[in-house]
Structure formats: structure tokens, C-alpha cells
Design a protein around this motif. Structure first.
Motif: not given
Length: 175
Positions: A91-101
Motif C-alpha cells: 500500500n505504501s509502494l503503490g496501488e493495491t487491487l484485491y481480486i476476490e473469488g
């Protein structure tokens, strides 16, 4: 610009990461592949030789080693966000995207995958589903720290573009 894809094994992080990187003309890094290249052995061999703790140490170092690479999509391993403060680091280094299933979808993808999965290799279908449900529940609090979330299943590239276009446009304006 760095975008980290997080989620449980089988959620499609590597598959989607390659497509997203291609669409935006960005570099793609699969963190597990990066670890294998750094170590000169496969993930299952690392688990066999160093156990999970040794793997997680190598995973943390690999994550840190790519922290200064720009214009990249990074597909993390399923456990990467859950150890060594990696989620906060991402989160501090960039953007985060959670792919939920759903657990059922993840089980079906895991059992049909050609990828070796050391943590789940000896389970029946029912045992695997129960394992995924329990394991996912323990990992979900880490995944949900991601800045963005998308639910996998019948996704198309356009679903990711709807989320990522504003992020990428905003990051490009900051440069």
C-alpha cells in the motif's frame, strides 16, 4: 506507478496481471516467478528445503527488490499480503487491487490448474473446499486492506479498465 494484485490462489492474479499490463503497456511481474528466478529453484522446492517460513522471508526480500520498479503490474502470491507487513508495504509502494473469488470458484480453478500448489496438494475436493473456506477467512482481513476490490468470476478486461483507468490517469497526472 506500481499496481499490486492480491487475492487467494486461483483468483486470476497472474492471468489478469498479464492482460492488464499488456493493455496499458506496462511491465508485468509475477512475484512467485521473480522469487524462483532469484533463488534458482521452484516455489515447491523452496517450501521443501526451507519450509513456509523460509519461503516467506524470500518473498519479503523479493517484494522489497521490486519496490523501486516503475510502470509495473505485480501479481503477488496468495499469502504475500498476510506476512511480514507486506500488505502495508504494498500500500505504501503503490496501488493495491484485491481480486476476490468464492471458495467454490477458487477450488475449481485450483484443481484444474497446472500450477503446483504445495499448500493444497493432498486434499480431496471436499477437504479442499473446507480448507479454502477456512484459509480464506484468515487471509481476508489482509486482502481487504487493498485500496480497490473486484470480484472474479465472469470478468472481462473492461471490468478492470473501469477501476484502473481513473487510477492510472491520476498517477500519470502526478508525474
Amino acid at each position: 506507478m506500481r499496481i499490486f494484485l492480491v487475492g487467494y490462489m486461483g483468483s486470476g492474479k497472474s492471468r489478469w496481471g498479464k492482460m492488464i499490463a499488456n493493455h496499458y503497456g506496462l511491465r508485468f511481474i509475477d512475484l512467485d516467478t521473480h522469487i524462483e528466478e532469484r533463488e534458482g529453484i521452484t516455489i515447491p522446492e523452496i517450501f521443501a528445503k526451507y519450509n513456509e517460513e523460509g519461503f516467506r522471508e524470500r518473498e519479503k526480500r523479493a517484494l522489497q527488490s521490486i519496490g523501486d520498479i516503475d510502470n509495473v503490474i505485480i501479481a503477488t502470491g496468495g499469502g504475500a499480503p498476510c506476512f511480514n507487513n507486506n500488505m502495508q508495504e504494498m500500500n505504501s509502494l503503490g496501488e493495491t487491487l484485491y481480486i476476490e473469488g468464492t471458495p467454490e470458484l477458487l477450488r475449481d480453478r485450483i484443481t484444474s490448474s497446472k500450477t503446483e500448489r504445495p499448500l493444497v496438494e493432498n486434499y480431496s475436493q471436499d477437504e479442499l473446499l473446507e480448507y479454502i473456506q477456512n484459509h480464506l477467512n484468515s487471509r481476508k482481513p489482509f486482502y481487504e486492506q487493498a485500496k480497490y476490490k473486484i470480484v472474479t468470476g465472469d470478468l472481462e478486461l473492461e471490468n478492470f479498465i473501469q477501476i484502473l483507468d481513473p487510477i492510472i490517469n491520476s498517477l500519470n497526472q502526478q508525474v
